[in-house]
Each structure stands twice: as C-alpha cells, then as structure tokens.
Design a protein around this motif. Sequence first.
Motif, PDB file in Angstrom:
ATOM      1  N   ALA A 217      24.581  10.473   2.306  1.00 52.52           N
ATOM      2  CA  ALA A 217      25.605   9.451   2.466  1.00 52.52           C
ATOM      3  C   ALA A 217      26.622   9.500   1.331  1.00 52.52           C
ATOM      4  N   LYS A 218      26.135   9.731   0.122  1.00 54.53           N
ATOM      5  CA  LYS A 218      27.040   9.821  -1.033  1.00 54.53           C
ATOM      6  C   LYS A 218      27.964  11.027  -0.897  1.00 54.53           C
ATOM      7  N   ARG A 219      27.407  12.154  -0.466  1.00 58.64           N
ATOM      8  CA  ARG A 219      28.229  13.355  -0.302  1.00 58.64           C
ATOM      9  C   ARG A 219      29.273  13.146   0.789  1.00 58.64           C
ATOM     10  N   ALA A 220      28.872  12.497   1.888  1.00 57.62           N
ATOM     11  CA  ALA A 220      29.810  12.232   2.984  1.00 57.62           C
ATOM     12  C   ALA A 220      30.942  11.331   2.517  1.00 57.62           C
ATOM     13  N   ALA A 221      30.604  10.303   1.722  1.00 57.11           N
ATOM     14  CA  ALA A 221      31.629   9.384   1.229  1.00 57.11           C
ATOM     15  C   ALA A 221      32.615  10.105   0.319  1.00 57.11           C
ATOM     16  N   GLU A 222      32.129  11.059  -0.456  1.00 60.80           N
ATOM     17  CA  GLU A 222      32.995  11.787  -1.382  1.00 60.80           C
ATOM     18  C   GLU A 222      33.954  12.722  -0.647  1.00 60.80           C
ATOM     19  N   GLN A 223      33.608  13.101   0.592  1.00 58.14           N
ATOM     20  CA  GLN A 223      34.443  14.027   1.349  1.00 58.14           C
ATOM     21  C   GLN A 223      35.485  13.323   2.209  1.00 58.14           C
TER      22      GLN A 223
ATOM     23  N   TYR B  41      36.342 -11.993  -6.325  1.00 54.88           N
ATOM     24  CA  TYR B  41      36.135 -10.758  -5.580  1.00 54.88           C
ATOM     25  C   TYR B  41      35.249  -9.798  -6.375  1.00 54.88           C
ATOM     26  N   SER B  42      34.434  -9.056  -5.636  1.00 52.89           N
ATOM     27  CA  SER B  42      33.619  -8.017  -6.261  1.00 52.89           C
ATOM     28  C   SER B  42      33.425  -6.883  -5.265  1.00 52.89           C
ATOM     29  N   PHE B  43      33.111  -5.718  -5.793  1.00 54.00           N
ATOM     30  CA  PHE B  43      32.857  -4.533  -4.979  1.00 54.00           C
ATOM     31  C   PHE B  43      31.379  -4.160  -5.084  1.00 54.00           C
ATOM     32  N   PRO B  44      30.533  -4.503  -4.101  1.00 55.00           N
ATOM     33  CA  PRO B  44      29.159  -4.002  -4.126  1.00 55.00           C
ATOM     34  C   PRO B  44      29.106  -2.479  -4.079  1.00 55.00           C
ATOM     35  N   TYR B  45      30.132  -1.868  -3.433  1.00 51.44           N
ATOM     36  CA  TYR B  45      30.188  -0.402  -3.384  1.00 51.44           C
ATOM     37  C   TYR B  45      31.640   0.041  -3.366  1.00 51.44           C
ATOM     38  N   VAL B  46      31.939   1.118  -4.077  1.00 47.78           N
ATOM     39  CA  VAL B  46      33.241   1.765  -4.003  1.00 47.78           C
ATOM     40  C   VAL B  46      33.025   3.251  -4.257  1.00 47.78           C
ATOM     41  N   SER B  47      33.665   4.079  -3.452  1.00 45.17           N
ATOM     42  CA  SER B  47      33.455   5.526  -3.582  1.00 45.17           C
ATOM     43  C   SER B  47      34.189   6.082  -4.794  1.00 45.17           C
TER      44      SER B  47
ATOM     45  N   PRO C 251      38.807  11.612   3.110  1.00 41.77           N
ATOM     46  CA  PRO C 251      40.127  11.665   2.460  1.00 41.77           C
ATOM     47  C   PRO C 251      40.720  10.274   2.256  1.00 41.77           C
ATOM     48  N   GLY C 252      40.068   9.472   1.479  1.00 44.11           N
ATOM     49  CA  GLY C 252      40.518   8.109   1.220  1.00 44.11           C
ATOM     50  C   GLY C 252      39.440   7.363   0.471  1.00 44.11           C
ATOM     51  N   LEU C 253      39.655   6.092   0.296  1.00 40.74           N
ATOM     52  CA  LEU C 253      38.723   5.262  -0.462  1.00 40.74           C
ATOM     53  C   LEU C 253      37.838   4.457   0.479  1.00 40.74           C
ATOM     54  N   ILE C 254      36.533   4.534   0.260  1.00 42.75           N
ATOM     55  CA  ILE C 254      35.581   3.719   1.003  1.00 42.75           C
ATOM     56  C   ILE C 254      35.050   2.653   0.050  1.00 42.75           C
ATOM     57  N   PHE C 255      35.110   1.402   0.488  1.00 40.18           N
ATOM     58  CA  PHE C 255      34.601   0.348  -0.378  1.00 40.18           C
ATOM     59  C   PHE C 255      34.101  -0.827   0.443  1.00 40.18           C
ATOM     60  N   GLU C 256      33.315  -1.657  -0.203  1.00 40.08           N
ATOM     61  CA  GLU C 256      32.847  -2.899   0.384  1.00 40.08           C
ATOM     62  C   GLU C 256      33.330  -4.021  -0.528  1.00 40.08           C
ATOM     63  N   LEU C 257      34.093  -4.935   0.032  1.00 41.02           N
ATOM     64  CA  LEU C 257      34.680  -6.012  -0.755  1.00 41.02           C
ATOM     65  C   LEU C 257      34.020  -7.334  -0.398  1.00 41.02           C
ATOM     66  N   ARG C 258      33.663  -8.068  -1.406  1.00 45.39           N
ATOM     67  CA  ARG C 258      33.024  -9.366  -1.188  1.00 45.39           C
ATOM     68  C   ARG C 258      33.811 -10.462  -1.902  1.00 45.39           C
ATOM     69  N   ARG C 259      33.938 -11.601  -1.214  1.00 43.30           N
ATOM     70  CA  ARG C 259      34.559 -12.772  -1.834  1.00 43.30           C
ATOM     71  C   ARG C 259      33.554 -13.914  -1.793  1.00 43.30           C
TER      72      ARG C 259
END
Length: 202
Positions: free
Chosen positions: A124-130, A146-152, A132-140
């Motif tokens: 999953a980490k390798r797929a996210a790195e490939q 605001y916080s990011f539990p995950y950001v590539s 062509p853009g930013l993958i993230f999870e945003l929480r309010r």
Amino acid sequence: MPLDRVPAGVVVVTDRGEVVQVNRWLLRSMGWADDAGCLVSVDQLFNPASRLLFHSYLMPLLQLHGEVAGLSLVLRHRDGEDVDVLVRASRTHSPDHPDHETLVHVALFPWKERRRLEQQLLSAKRAAEQVPGLIFELRRDSAGRYSFPYVSDAVRHLHGLTPHQVLGDATLMFQTLAPEHRPRMRSEEHTSELQSRLHLVC
C-alpha cells in the motif's frame, strides 16, 4: 489459573534460561507434546535471532523493570518452521522454588497474520508513492482543528514539507495551497460533516 488452561504459550524459566515449567498449549504448538522432557532450555524455543534478543535485550529489561510487553520474537517449531509471536514477560522472586530463585514467566501469543499484514502495508505504501499526486486523509475535530492521520510522501515535492511536519499541523499545508485550489478545498469541507474524514486524491 493453572498454566494448562491458558489459551497461549506459557513458559517459566530461570535467569539462566533453564525451563522450570511449560504449559501443554506451547508443547503441542511447537511439536514437543510427545517429548516434553527434552525441552530443558528456552533457547530450544526460538530461532537464532530471537535467542539473541531474549538474552541480550529482554532479560536485561526484565532485570531493570520487572516486566516487558509487546516484544516480537520468532519461535522455531521442532520441524524447523518459524512462528511469529508477541511476548509478555515478568520477573519475580519465587520463594516456592527449591533454590528460592528469581523466575521469569513468559507468555507467547501467536501472530500468524504478521507477515501478511506487513506485506500488505508495504504494498500500500509503494502504491501510494507511485500515484501522480498527493494522497491524504484530513480530519477536523469538534474544535475546528485540522489534522492529517495520513499523508503520502508526495507532500515533499508538492508543498515543500515533510509528512511529519503536516501530521502535527495541517495548517502548514493549507498555507502552501495555490489560491485557485482553495475554493475546491472549502467545497470538499462543506459537503462533509464536521466530524467525518475526507479521503482525497488531488
């Protein structure tokens, strides 16, 4: 509770690693059920790397703190197969022992899914790195923070920030957004409930 009623592996050893007691669950799981008398040392239970960790890391920690939890070790089945386990151990003085020795009680919990889960996370980490853009999870949260539990890792070249920086403070990334992208961000937020999480690819 008798050791044989515990639904996990339990072995009691001296500070020298000599086996004092072991429960049936562990004997059956490791192939020693028919020859328990031959299990005389804790070294017989582990693969070489875990033997080293047991004596050079776990035992010193027990001597300092009296208890260790969450250590991952690998048992070596009698037929040679490796079995991943999580370890919880405690070291206590035992007045009932013939030599009044300090004994170490070790509980071993099989973690059969460990390697599969590690591979899935790595894929999953390798797929996210490939992507062509930013993958993230945003929480309010309820306070509007605001916080990011995950950001590539793409946040590095897109926003000039490290994942660690924006995980701690989401506003740092908001400040780097181009003006033309900010309306989209506000639109995504508006269509979500305040307590929900937004899973976005941009």
